[in-house]
Write a protein that holds these residues in place. Structure first.
Motif, PDB file in Angstrom:
ATOM      1  N   VAL A 126       0.840  -1.204   0.000  1.00 43.24           N
ATOM      2  CA  VAL A 126       0.000   0.000   0.000  1.00 43.24           C
ATOM      3  C   VAL A 126       0.870   1.249   0.000  1.00 43.24           C
ATOM      4  N   SER A 127       1.744   1.368   0.986  1.00 43.47           N
ATOM      5  CA  SER A 127       2.654   2.514   1.045  1.00 43.47           C
ATOM      6  C   SER A 127       4.021   2.128   0.497  1.00 43.47           C
ATOM      7  N   ASP A 128       4.625   3.024  -0.262  1.00 45.23           N
ATOM      8  CA  ASP A 128       5.969   2.773  -0.801  1.00 45.23           C
ATOM      9  C   ASP A 128       7.054   3.460   0.020  1.00 45.23           C
ATOM     10  N   LEU A 129       6.671   4.029   1.179  1.00 47.26           N
ATOM     11  CA  LEU A 129       7.614   4.738   2.057  1.00 47.26           C
ATOM     12  C   LEU A 129       8.289   5.911   1.338  1.00 47.26           C
ATOM     13  N   GLY A 130       7.618   6.449   0.334  1.00 47.20           N
ATOM     14  CA  GLY A 130       8.144   7.629  -0.358  1.00 47.20           C
ATOM     15  C   GLY A 130       9.141   7.336  -1.447  1.00 47.20           C
ATOM     16  N   VAL A 131       9.366   6.062  -1.742  1.00 53.45           N
ATOM     17  CA  VAL A 131      10.418   5.689  -2.683  1.00 53.45           C
ATOM     18  C   VAL A 131      10.102   6.092  -4.119  1.00 53.45           C
ATOM     19  N   ASN A 132       8.852   5.897  -4.551  1.00 54.96           N
ATOM     20  CA  ASN A 132       8.521   6.244  -5.931  1.00 54.96           C
ATOM     21  C   ASN A 132       8.663   7.741  -6.195  1.00 54.96           C
ATOM     22  N   ALA A 133       8.286   8.561  -5.227  1.00 59.54           N
ATOM     23  CA  ALA A 133       8.439  10.012  -5.397  1.00 59.54           C
ATOM     24  C   ALA A 133       9.912  10.389  -5.506  1.00 59.54           C
ATOM     25  N   LYS A 134      10.752   9.760  -4.700  1.00 60.44           N
ATOM     26  CA  LYS A 134      12.190  10.025  -4.783  1.00 60.44           C
ATOM     27  C   LYS A 134      12.720   9.628  -6.160  1.00 60.44           C
ATOM     28  N   ARG A 135      12.227   8.513  -6.666  1.00 67.42           N
ATOM     29  CA  ARG A 135      12.683   8.052  -7.976  1.00 67.42           C
ATOM     30  C   ARG A 135      12.281   9.046  -9.068  1.00 67.42           C
ATOM     31  N   VAL A 136      11.052   9.528  -9.013  1.00 70.32           N
ATOM     32  CA  VAL A 136      10.588  10.479 -10.025  1.00 70.32           C
ATOM     33  C   VAL A 136      11.424  11.748  -9.975  1.00 70.32           C
ATOM     34  N   ARG A 137      11.645  12.273  -8.768  1.00 70.83           N
ATOM     35  CA  ARG A 137      12.448  13.504  -8.637  1.00 70.83           C
ATOM     36  C   ARG A 137      13.849  13.308  -9.206  1.00 70.83           C
ATOM     37  N   SER A 138      14.504  12.242  -8.802  1.00 76.12           N
ATOM     38  CA  SER A 138      15.900  12.051  -9.184  1.00 76.12           C
ATOM     39  C   SER A 138      16.048  11.775 -10.673  1.00 76.12           C
ATOM     40  N   PHE A 139      15.118  11.009 -11.236  1.00 73.15           N
ATOM     41  CA  PHE A 139      15.236  10.674 -12.654  1.00 73.15           C
ATOM     42  C   PHE A 139      14.997  11.905 -13.533  1.00 73.15           C
ATOM     43  N   LEU A 140      13.961  12.670 -13.228  1.00 70.30           N
ATOM     44  CA  LEU A 140      13.697  13.877 -14.004  1.00 70.30           C
ATOM     45  C   LEU A 140      14.815  14.899 -13.815  1.00 70.30           C
ATOM     46  N   ASP A 141      15.366  14.934 -12.616  1.00 68.29           N
ATOM     47  CA  ASP A 141      16.490  15.835 -12.363  1.00 68.29           C
ATOM     48  C   ASP A 141      17.696  15.433 -13.213  1.00 68.29           C
ATOM     49  N   SER A 142      17.917  14.114 -13.345  1.00 73.75           N
ATOM     50  CA  SER A 142      19.021  13.637 -14.173  1.00 73.75           C
ATOM     51  C   SER A 142      18.834  14.044 -15.631  1.00 73.75           C
ATOM     52  N   LEU A 143      17.621  13.914 -16.141  1.00 67.17           N
ATOM     53  CA  LEU A 143      17.359  14.322 -17.529  1.00 67.17           C
ATOM     54  C   LEU A 143      17.612  15.814 -17.714  1.00 67.17           C
ATOM     55  N   ALA A 144      17.233  16.622 -16.715  1.00 67.63           N
ATOM     56  CA  ALA A 144      17.454  18.066 -16.802  1.00 67.63           C
ATOM     57  C   ALA A 144      18.943  18.399 -16.798  1.00 67.63           C
ATOM     58  N   LYS A 145      19.722  17.669 -16.001  1.00 69.22           N
ATOM     59  CA  LYS A 145      21.162  17.924 -15.941  1.00 69.22           C
ATOM     60  C   LYS A 145      21.849  17.551 -17.250  1.00 69.22           C
ATOM     61  N   ILE A 146      21.396  16.467 -17.863  1.00 69.52           N
ATOM     62  CA  ILE A 146      21.955  16.099 -19.167  1.00 69.52           C
ATOM     63  C   ILE A 146      21.681  17.199 -20.175  1.00 69.52           C
ATOM     64  N   GLU A 147      20.477  17.769 -20.118  1.00 68.83           N
ATOM     65  CA  GLU A 147      20.105  18.873 -21.020  1.00 68.83           C
ATOM     66  C   GLU A 147      21.044  20.053 -20.840  1.00 68.83           C
ATOM     67  N   LEU A 148      21.383  20.369 -19.576  1.00 70.29           N
ATOM     68  CA  LEU A 148      22.215  21.533 -19.291  1.00 70.29           C
ATOM     69  C   LEU A 148      23.702  21.268 -19.471  1.00 70.29           C
ATOM     70  N   GLY A 149      24.043  20.017 -19.788  1.00 69.64           N
ATOM     71  CA  GLY A 149      25.450  19.672 -19.949  1.00 69.64           C
ATOM     72  C   GLY A 149      26.173  19.489 -18.638  1.00 69.64           C
ATOM     73  N   LEU A 150      25.429  19.364 -17.535  1.00 70.51           N
ATOM     74  CA  LEU A 150      26.052  19.190 -16.218  1.00 70.51           C
ATOM     75  C   LEU A 150      26.314  17.738 -15.910  1.00 70.51           C
ATOM     76  N   GLN A 151      25.730  16.858 -16.699  1.00 66.82           N
ATOM     77  CA  GLN A 151      25.913  15.432 -16.469  1.00 66.82           C
ATOM     78  C   GLN A 151      25.870  14.707 -17.789  1.00 66.82           C
ATOM     79  N   LYS A 152      26.906  13.952 -18.069  1.00 61.52           N
ATOM     80  CA  LYS A 152      26.900  13.123 -19.254  1.00 61.52           C
ATOM     81  C   LYS A 152      26.184  11.816 -18.920  1.00 61.52           C
ATOM     82  N   ARG A 153      25.686  11.174 -19.935  1.00 62.39           N
ATOM     83  CA  ARG A 153      25.056   9.880 -19.706  1.00 62.39           C
ATOM     84  C   ARG A 153      26.061   8.945 -19.048  1.00 62.39           C
ATOM     85  N   GLY A 154      25.613   8.316 -17.961  1.00 71.49           N
ATOM     86  CA  GLY A 154      26.474   7.371 -17.258  1.00 71.49           C
ATOM     87  C   GLY A 154      27.418   8.001 -16.278  1.00 71.49           C
ATOM     88  N   SER A 155      27.446   9.333 -16.160  1.00 70.11           N
ATOM     89  CA  SER A 155      28.359   9.973 -15.226  1.00 70.11           C
ATOM     90  C   SER A 155      27.720  10.095 -13.859  1.00 70.11           C
TER      91      SER A 155
END
Length: 291
Positions: free
Chosen positions: A224-253
């Motif tokens: 029933v409860s995911d202990l907040g894990v799915n929300a953390k995953r959504v935040r971190s994954f979308l943040d990673s995509l944004a960093k790749i866009e800005l050139g702050l993170q290469k794929r796999g870095s």
């Protein structure tokens, strides 16, 4: 003499309970990890271990009381008491960590029209714990008001490519990554017990056609409860995509975290719309954690 025997027996019993508590928990989650038993059945081994630890705690305290009163060795009782306290403390810390999050397991950046799974199947009891979609939306919006779609200054195909590469680095099982339709699905194996969470991305062209709007949904297959894990995953994954866009993170870095990300941005970039700011990337390393 009789009191001394009772002290000795209680001390040994406390040690036995103290050893048995983590052992039962480990056996349960290991059986679940390899699907010998169901995930929730295996997870219940942790709770059973907690009950054993509580019994060990009570027996250990009783043994110490008798030892101080009548004399005798305290070593076994102390070791048993210590093991029981460690196990109980671990359970308490996990419960406290998830105590402030909404008791839901389906997390989306779009509550009105969540991205839909095509290849993967949404669990039949997905409304467990909330009963209605309206209740889910109310709980979700109150608990996670920060989760919103993100706009990335790349065409749909490139965003899907970035998502596929990032998911691979995270160890997700990518099911579909379609650059034509902007549809992406994957499954994440969660923690030692290998709970499975399903992820779907919907990437569509922005109105100006020069960027893409990304929505994400992450759903736990059980519980029933995911202990907040799915929300953390959504935040971190979308943040990673944004960093790749800005050139702050290469794929796999390595991923920049929190204030490190903010410091790497200029003020104008921090104020730009469509860039998720200060989205902390939280790793899950505990038995209950998710990745």
């Amino acid at each position: 003499m009789a009191d001394g025997n009772w002290t000795k027996r209680l001390g040994k019993s406390a040690l036995t309970f103290g050893i048995a508590a983590p052992l039962v928990a480990l056996i349960g989650v290991t059986l679940a990890r390899y699907d010998i038993v169901g995930k929730l059945t295996g997870f219940s081994g942790i709770l059973a271990g907690g009950l054993i630890a509580v019994i060990g705690l009570l027996v250990g305290v009783s043994a110490l009381v008798l030892a101080f009163k009548n004399g005798g060795s305290k070593k076994a009782a102390l070791f048993g008491l210590l093991l029981a306290l460690i196990h109980i403390g671990f359970l308490g810390s996990r419960a406290a960590a998830g105590g402030d999050v909404p008791p839901i397991h389906d997390i989306s950046t779009d509550l009105a029209n969540p991205p839909e799974f095509v290849e993967l199947s949404l669990r039949a009891d997905n409304l467990a714990g909330v009963d209605t979609i309206e209740n889910w939306r109310a709980i979700h919006s109150k608990g996670y008001p920060d989760l919103q779609p993100v706009t990335i200054a790349k065409p749909v195909a490139e965003v899907i490519a970035d998502a596929q590469e990032t998911a691979g680095e995270l160890g997700w099982d990518v099911v579909v990554a379609d650059p034509e339709t902007g549809h992406f699905e994957a499954t994440a194996n969660v923690s030692y017990i290998r709970f499975q969470d399903d992820i779907v991305l919907r990437v569509v062209p922005a109105e100006d056609g020069a960027a893409s709007v990304v929505d994400m949904r992450s759903v736990s297959r059980v519980g029933v409860s995911d202990l907040g894990v799915n929300a953390k995953r959504v935040r971190s994954f979308l943040d990673s995509l944004a960093k790749i866009e800005l050139g702050l993170q290469k794929r796999g870095s390595d991923i920049l975290v929190g204030s490190d990300f903010d410091q790497s941005l200029g003020q104008s970039e921090r104020d730009s719309p469509g860039i998720p700011l200060r989205l902390l990337l939280t790793g899950e390393s505990s038995l209950f954690g998710h990745s």
